[in-house]
Motif scaffolding. Structure first.
Motif, PDB file in Angstrom:
ATOM      1  N   SER A  86     -44.391 171.177 102.291  1.00  0.00           N
ATOM      2  CA  SER A  86     -43.579 169.971 102.195  1.00  0.00           C
ATOM      3  C   SER A  86     -43.062 169.635 103.597  1.00  0.00           C
ATOM      4  O   SER A  86     -43.053 170.490 104.496  1.00  0.00           O
ATOM      5  CB  SER A  86     -42.394 170.179 101.250  1.00  0.00           C
ATOM      6  OG  SER A  86     -41.451 171.073 101.830  1.00  0.00           O
ATOM      7  N   ASP A  88     -40.025 169.197 104.388  1.00  0.00           N
ATOM      8  CA  ASP A  88     -38.847 170.023 104.618  1.00  0.00           C
ATOM      9  C   ASP A  88     -39.238 171.430 105.074  1.00  0.00           C
ATOM     10  O   ASP A  88     -38.548 172.040 105.895  1.00  0.00           O
ATOM     11  CB  ASP A  88     -37.996 170.104 103.351  1.00  0.00           C
ATOM     12  CG  ASP A  88     -37.270 168.793 103.062  1.00  0.00           C
ATOM     13  OD1 ASP A  88     -37.028 168.034 104.022  1.00  0.00           O
ATOM     14  OD2 ASP A  88     -36.966 168.528 101.889  1.00  0.00           O
ATOM     15  N   SER A  92     -37.884 172.681 108.660  1.00  0.00           N
ATOM     16  CA  SER A  92     -36.958 173.820 108.641  1.00  0.00           C
ATOM     17  C   SER A  92     -37.467 174.987 109.477  1.00  0.00           C
ATOM     18  O   SER A  92     -36.690 175.878 109.839  1.00  0.00           O
ATOM     19  CB  SER A  92     -36.712 174.283 107.204  1.00  0.00           C
ATOM     20  OG  SER A  92     -37.913 174.791 106.638  1.00  0.00           O
ATOM     21  N   TYR A 167     -38.205 158.412 106.514  1.00  0.00           N
ATOM     22  CA  TYR A 167     -37.529 159.712 106.434  1.00  0.00           C
ATOM     23  C   TYR A 167     -37.484 160.378 107.806  1.00  0.00           C
ATOM     24  O   TYR A 167     -36.452 160.917 108.228  1.00  0.00           O
ATOM     25  CB  TYR A 167     -38.274 160.582 105.423  1.00  0.00           C
ATOM     26  CG  TYR A 167     -37.753 161.988 105.258  1.00  0.00           C
ATOM     27  CD1 TYR A 167     -36.695 162.265 104.401  1.00  0.00           C
ATOM     28  CD2 TYR A 167     -38.345 163.054 105.937  1.00  0.00           C
ATOM     29  CE1 TYR A 167     -36.236 163.562 104.230  1.00  0.00           C
ATOM     30  CE2 TYR A 167     -37.895 164.353 105.779  1.00  0.00           C
ATOM     31  CZ  TYR A 167     -36.837 164.603 104.922  1.00  0.00           C
ATOM     32  OH  TYR A 167     -36.373 165.879 104.765  1.00  0.00           O
ATOM     33  N   ARG A 171     -34.390 161.074 110.954  1.00  0.00           N
ATOM     34  CA  ARG A 171     -34.148 162.389 111.557  1.00  0.00           C
ATOM     35  C   ARG A 171     -34.503 162.400 113.037  1.00  0.00           C
ATOM     36  O   ARG A 171     -34.877 163.427 113.598  1.00  0.00           O
ATOM     37  CB  ARG A 171     -34.930 163.453 110.771  1.00  0.00           C
ATOM     38  CG  ARG A 171     -34.217 163.799 109.467  1.00  0.00           C
ATOM     39  CD  ARG A 171     -35.155 164.271 108.383  1.00  0.00           C
ATOM     40  NE  ARG A 171     -34.390 164.498 107.157  1.00  0.00           N
ATOM     41  CZ  ARG A 171     -33.979 163.521 106.336  1.00  0.00           C
ATOM     42  NH1 ARG A 171     -34.245 162.255 106.622  1.00  0.00           N
ATOM     43  NH2 ARG A 171     -33.290 163.806 105.249  1.00  0.00           N
TER      44      ARG A 171
END
Length: 248
Positions: A86, A88, A92, A167, A171
């Motif tokens: 994903s 994320d 991360s 998205y 960020r």
């Protein structure tokens, strides 16, 4: 999360229908014969469309080749064992201090996809992002063209290119797309921070909607007689410019 990629084939009407009903996420592409008048084939077509799976038509000799047998009953499904991350997951655990992502919108040639994955890995990009239901399946041809890089490069699948770009921009990513009519030369960009390189399909290029969600378009100069570069060559030039800037 990653596993070694290999291409598997499920063929036969009942087998393919059961597969897409129980494990649709494992299906990369379904090939049908040109005549899908059989009730079971119609059911598979309808189910595949409802689940937004990638489908295509193929002649009998092609189906015979894919299945490795003539007993395919007019349908074959390709399954990939590639593990997808994903966004994320990627963000991360970035590979770089400032992540570098490559987003592909609907590339149809598996050799181009594989070549871009290979170059992205060589340039230490964080991930290659694919759009679900668009473009070539990640199959054995992609693996071969990547020359083993598919085993190391993280792949991500997203449902919407536009929402993904929104998205990432939220960020603090800068989003760049190549356009031969752009005023900005690719060497004049700042690719040191969190960066997204977006590449469109062969021939049609990047959609206008996607262009609207890019921060800037960049031009790669062409001095010879050709009008444009192959998409995998374009990706290589941009990726290595990003690496050059980051190492300087």
């Amino acid at each position: 999360m990653q596993t070694e990629q290999s291409e598997h084939v499920v063929y036969g009407r009942n087998a393919v229908l059961e597969l897409i009903q129980k494990k649709p996420e494992s299906v990369e592409k379904i090939y049908f014969q040109f005549n899908t008048a059989h009730p079971k084939l119609k059911e598979i077509v309808i189910t595949a469309r409802r689940l937004k799976l990638v489908t295509g038509k193929a002649r009998l000799d092609k189906l015979n080749q894919i299945a490795g047998t003539t007993k395919h009953q007019g349908v074959c499904a390709l399954i990939s064992t590639v593990s997808f991350y994903s966004l994320d997951d990627i963000l991360s655990a970035p590979r770089n201090t400032f992540p570098l992502l490559v987003v592909l919108q609907g590339l149809e040639d598996p050799h181009n996809v594989g070549a871009i994955i290979r170059t992205a890995e060589a340039a230490a990009a964080d991930a290659v992002v694919l759009i679900e239901g668009r473009g070539a399946p990640v199959n054995a041809a992609v693996h071969k063209a990547s020359a083993g890089a598919l085993s190391h490069m993280r792949l991500c699948k997203v449902k919407s290119l536009v929402r993904t770009l929104e998205y990432l921009r939220e960020r603090n990513f800068r989003v760049y797309a190549a356009d031969m009519d752009a005023e900005l030369n690719y060497t004049e960009t700042d690719l040191k921070g969190p960066t997204v390189l977006v590449l469109g399909a062969e021939g049609s290029g990047l959609s206008l909607e996607a262009m609207k969600h890019c921060d800037s378009t960049v031009r790669i100069p062409v001095a010879g007689c050709v009008e444009s570069l192959n998409v995998s060559v374009t990706a290589g030039i941009l990726l290595y410019e990003a690496m050059r800037q980051r190492l300087s």
